[in-house]
Every structure is written in structure tokens, then in C-alpha cells.
Scaffold this active site. Structure first.
Site, PDB file in Angstrom:
ATOM      1  N   CYS A  50       0.811  -1.210   0.000  1.00 62.42           N
ATOM      2  CA  CYS A  50       0.000   0.000   0.000  1.00 62.42           C
ATOM      3  C   CYS A  50       0.848   1.265   0.000  1.00 62.42           C
ATOM      4  CB  CYS A  50      -0.953   0.019   1.193  1.00 62.42           C
ATOM      5  SG  CYS A  50      -0.119  -0.030   2.787  1.00 62.42           S
ATOM      6  N   HIS A  99      18.651  -2.503   1.984  1.00 55.80           N
ATOM      7  CA  HIS A  99      17.315  -1.910   1.884  1.00 55.80           C
ATOM      8  C   HIS A  99      16.230  -2.963   2.103  1.00 55.80           C
ATOM      9  CE1 HIS A  99      14.030   0.631   0.546  1.00 55.80           C
ATOM     10  NE2 HIS A  99      13.671  -0.320  -0.295  1.00 55.80           N
TER      11      HIS A  99
END
Length: 564
Positions: A50, A99
């Protein structure tokens, strides 16, 4: 080949851009297929949630890889490359690993420490495996990311540093009241039956709502979720399923609505919310005039003009519908305007067509417009921003909306309706932006750093393994050839003597190769050790095809043995 990630998230892009760039399941599949078909990439995986869209790939060229992945993201998201580029970030090799591991631990989440991202990473890996776009590197990377995320949650208190997006959203709805106290006795409508909606339903049920109604496009999934809620020992909630065409009627009964679907358009318009409130109160719902952020350019409010204001000609605002509220020079007035419209607006103002008493000082206004124009020149439009809500003028909310979808399910204009409290991804980002970092976060960061180093060492060591195997295979072939030659020259040797000679030769070769092969693996595992495989191949004149064949065989075995 090297790992590259190109993406955008709530940290790099405004919600309006993330909404437009959101990828459907079909678009994700097509993006993966097109990525591996492109020249620089050999593997690909998409992590789409999202609040982030990231494309991971194993590429042979950095610059070509960045260009290709950026172009593919723009093509499949429908956002132009020039508009998308300012919001993209790029991570390469160890930074890309760092990351993803940080994402898996919840360090990069909107609410730090939330654990739902692990399920989304697992789904991303499963999708890439199903489409055969994930090879050895991405399989190893994503599986390791899942292990790192689980380790962070089990070994630290990262869960205390932040909550799930659902829990955080409900706390924002409750406005300082404990969620169980706020939720007690309320009726909840859940729109959608996916993982986020299911989590919201379960959380509300445990919090003490009296009823949960689940609406979903696939009615069977809504029924299944309702059955799970009803049969749970953790709550005593009443749950039932309805079809999507019953949502309008259910809105008038619900106190709390949580929506998280995969729809590309609005599921609840502001008009539908207003009708629901009117159905509850029996009176028309008022518009408070509080400006809400919207995905497209909005029609902002502007001040009423005095008798001497002048002509409306060339003004980009609809002055016929204006209300008093703020200067037409202010940021709220020009929110959502593209650069060309903003320039037109500035020219209209500068032309003296508004009452100067409505303005601030000319110097301050000129400075403001210059700053806004610079923003528009960079991103193509002025980003929408919420105005501070005049709390004293709003009645206590009686209808609570939590929109966890991206793109949004609920019209942001519903935020302006009296008696309505709307919390969405954008307001959650604003509320959590200044959340303090706990000591547990620092501990997780150390875990991530250690795991990144271990993953890099393992990958570098694995890179030289096919060369070492090829070297030992060549040595075994040499030994076999010499034993065969000895058998021809000394036919009178008995089997015991031949065995002793064979073992002696093998021991000599093994001892000669042991120290250099162990040492070269150690050296290759260190940063900058990638060149040792090339040196080994050159020194022993190894056939590159033999090394490649060993590598392919290893990849095939890894794929075959990999758990689903």
C-alpha cells in the site's frame, strides 16, 4: 550479474503519486515478464504494497539497468517517466540487500516495526517463483530477508517500537481514547476480505465491537472471514457476510468502516458517506470546509471578492463558488495546480484583479509564489496538503472511516463532512512521521548490518564455488588419466598394489589443492574478492563452459530442492 532495486515509497513520493502508480496483480505479472525479457536483467521480483512499489532485478549493467527498470515502472504504472523520476530511489548490490532487509524488519514501514510486510515479501517471492522470474540470487535474497525479519521480531522488541498499520489507524480514529473503550459496542463494516481487511476485522473483534459485517466482491471469501470471526475463541463478536451491493444499506447501520480493496477507483464517495450520516441522524450533513488531500487536482476555496475586485477573466479559480477562508495567494488555493495553471494564476493576481486588502505584503506573496512555482517546475504540480482542521467548529464524530487501500477506497472529501472522522494512508503517514526511535530499532539496525555482511560473504563465496568444483573435476580427470596410463605400462601389478597407488595419487592431489581452495574461498568471501574466481580460472586454464555447466547444475538443484 548484480542486484539492483528501483522503487518509490511513502518516504520518497506523495500519496497522490503512489495512488496513481499502484500496480494490479496482472500489471505486476506483466512487469516481471517484461523485465526478464529486457536485455540488462536476468531475474526480477516486484514488492508492491500500500505504500511502496519496488522492482528488484539481477542486472549485468548498472546504468542500463537503472534506465530500463525506471522505464518499465513508468510504463506499467501509467505515470509518465518524467513525472515519476523525481520520486524514484535506486539501491545497488550491498545497499540493495540492506534496503530489503530493513524493509523486512519494518524499519522502512510507515509505522516502524509493523510485521505485515513479511507476508507481503513472501507473496512477492511466490509470485516471482510462479512466473519463473526469480533465479538463485533473488530466491536467496528474499528467503534471507524473511529470516532476517523473523529474527528481528523474535530477538528484539521492535514490535513495541511500532504497531501494525491497522492498530495504528484505529488508535488515530479513537483520538486518545483506548481502542477497546472506543470500540465497545460499536458496529463495524469491513469492505474487502484480503489480509489487511482480515487483520482489521480480527483486531476490531478482539477490541470488543458488537458486530462485524464483511462485504467483498467475492461473496465466498466474505463468508469465510465471517465464519472465522464467529468461530474464534478470542472474541464473542457476531459476524456476517454481505455482497457489495448491500454496502450502501450497511453504511447507515455501521459506526466504523474499514476499507481495503484492490479497486482502482473509489469504493465510497463523499456523497455515499453523506447519505449514510443523513440516514443515521435524519438531518442533512454539513460540510465543515476543512480541505482534504485528494488524488487529483482539487477545486480549492478562495476568498469572497469585494465590490472593487475586478474581472474574473483569466482567473484559473471558479470565483463564482468561492467562500471566505484564505488568500488566493496561499498554498491551499493553488494546491493541485500544474505549473502552467499556477503561472496563469500568478499572472492574474499580479495584474491587480484582486482586492489588495485581502492579500499579505507583496514581498511575502511574491516569495510564496516563487517557491510554489519552483515546486511545480520540479514535480509538475503543487502537492495537495490538508489544512489544519478547525476542531472547535466540528461536532464530535459519530461515523468513523479507516481507509487502508492504495489507491484510496474512500473519497478524501469525506473528511470535510460534519460528524465524520476519516483516517487514511496520508493522515497515517503524517501522524507517524515524527514517531521516536526506540533502542530496539538500533538493535534491529545492527542485526540488519550483520546479516547484510553475512549475505554478501555467502554470495561471494558461492560465486567462486563452481570454479573450485571445476578445478577439482579437472584434477580428478588428470588422476584418472594417469592411473589408466600406469595400468597399461605396469600390467603385472596386482589389484592391491593398484589400489595403493591410486590412493597415494589422490591423496597427493587433494593435499596440494586443499590449502589454496580453502584460502581462495575465504578471500572471495571478503569485500572485493570477486576477482579470485577469474584468477583461478586463468591460472589453471579452466574451460569457462565447464565452470558455467557446474553453476547451472547448482542452480537447478537449488530450484528443485527449494521449499514452496
Amino acid at each position: 550479474m548484480s542486484l539492483l532495486v528501483v522503487g518509490l515509497s511513502h518516504r520518497s513520493a506523495p500519496v497522490s503519486v503512489l495512488e496513481r502508480a499502484a500496480l494490479s496483480a496482472d500489471a505486476q505479472a506483466k512487469l516481471l515478464q517484461d523485465t526478464v525479457a529486457a536485455e540488462p536483467a536476468g531475474e526480477a521480483a516486484v514488492l508492491a504494497t500500500c505504500n511502496r512499489i519496488e522492482l528488484y532485478a539481477d542486472v549485468d549493467k548498472f546504468h542500463a539497468g537503472v534506465a530500463e527498470l525506471s522505464t518499465l515502472l513508468a510504463q506499467h504504472s501509467g505515470v509518465g517517466l518524467e513525472e515519476l523520476t523525481p520520486y524514484l530511489y535506486v539501491h545497488y548490490e550491498d545497499r540493495a540487500v540492506h534496503h530489503l532487509f530493513s524493509v523486512a524488519c519494518g524499519l522502512d514501514s510507515m509505522v516502524v516495526g509493523e510485521g505485515q510486510i513479511l507476508g507481503q515479501i513472501k507473496d512477492s517471492l511466490a509470485r516471482a517463483q510462479e512466473l519463473h522470474t526469480a533465479g538463485k540470487l533473488l530466491n536467496d535474497l528474499f528467503q534471507q530477508a524473511l529470516r532476517v525479519g523473523k529474527r528481528a521480531h523474535s530477538e528484539t522488541g521492535i514490535d513495541r517500537a511500532g504497531q501494525s498499520l491497522v492498530t495504528f489507524g484505529l488508535e488515530q480514529l479513537a483520538v486518545g481514547t483506548p481502542v477497546p473503550e472506543w470500540a465497545a459496542g460499536k458496529k463495524a463494516l469491513i469492505i474487502g476480505a484480503g489480509s489487511m481487511s482480515s487483520l482489521a476485522a480480527a483486531t476490531l473483534a478482539r477490541a470488543g465491537v458488537a458486530e462485524v459485517v464483511v462485504a467483498n466482491r467475492t461473496f465466498e471469501r466474505a463468508e469465510r472471514l465471517a465464519e472465522i470471526l464467529t468461530g474464534s475463541d478470542e472474541n464473542e463478536v457476531t459476524a456476517r457476510a454481505v455482497r457489495m451491493d448491500a454496502v450502501a444499506a450497511e453504511l447507515t447501520r455501521a459506526d466504523v468502516v474499514v476499507s481495503c480493496t484492490g479497486a482502482t477507483g473509489l469504493v465510497l464517495t463523499a456523497e455515499a458517506v453523506a447519505h449514510a450520516v443523513e440516514g443515521r441522524t435524519g438531518a442533512p450533513v454539513a460540510d465543515t470546509g476543512a480541505t482534504a488531500a485528494q488524488p487529483e487536482a482539487v477545486r480549492p476555496e478562495a476568498p469572497a471578492r469585494s465590490a472593487g475586485t475586478g474581472s474574473d477573466e483569466n482567473c484559473p479559480l471558479d470565483l463564482a463558488a468561492v467562500q471566505p477562508g484564505f488568500s488566493v495567494m496561499g498554498e491551499a488555493a493553488v494546491a493541485g495546480m500544474d505549473a502552467a495553471t499556477l503561472e496563469q494564476h500568478a499572472a492574474w493576481v499580479a495584474g491587480g484583479t484582486i482586492d489588495r486588502r485581502e492579500r499579505r505584503t507583496p514581498e511575502a506573496d511574491a516569495e510564496l509564489i516563487t517557491a510554489l512555482a519552483a515546486t511545480a517546475a520540479t514535480v509538475g504540480r503543487i502537492p495537495e496538503r490538508r489544512r489544519p482542521e478547525p476542531v472547535a467548529e466540528r461536532p464530535a464524530p459519530l461515523f468513523f472511516l479507516l481507509d487502508l487501500a492504495m489507491p484510496r477506497d474512500i473519497d478524501a472529501a469525506a473528511h470535510r463532512l460534519a460528524g465524520v472522522r476519516l483516517v487514511d494512508i496520508e493522515s497515517l503517514a503524517e501522524a507517524s512521521a515524527d514517531a521516536p526511535m526506540a533502542a530496539d530499532v538500533d538493535q534491529v539496525r545492527r542485526i540488519v548490518s550483520d546479516e547484510v555482511a553475512a549475505f554478501g560473504a555467502a554470495q561471494r563465496a558461492a560465486h567462486i564455488t563452481p570454479t573450485v568444483v571445476a578445478l577439482r573435476t579437472m584434477a580428478a580427470d588428470v588422476v584418472a588419466g594417469e592411473i589408466a596410463r600406469l595400468d597399461g605400462r605396469l600390467p603385472d601389478l596386482d589389484e592391491r598394489q593398484r589400489g595403493e597407488i591410486r590412493q597415494a595419487v589422490h591423496r597427493v592431489v587433494d593435499k596440494l589443492l586443499h590449502a589454496p581452495t580453502v584460502r581462495v574461498k575465504q578471500l572471495a568471501a571478503e569485500p572485493g574478492g570477486a576477482g579470485y574466481a577469474d584468477a583461478l580460472r586463468t591460472l589453471f586454464d579452466l574451460d569457462p563452459e565447464t565452470v558455467a555447466a557446474v553453476s547451472r547444475a547448482g542452480d537447478s538443484t537449488d530450484t528443485k530442492d527449494r521449499p514452496a
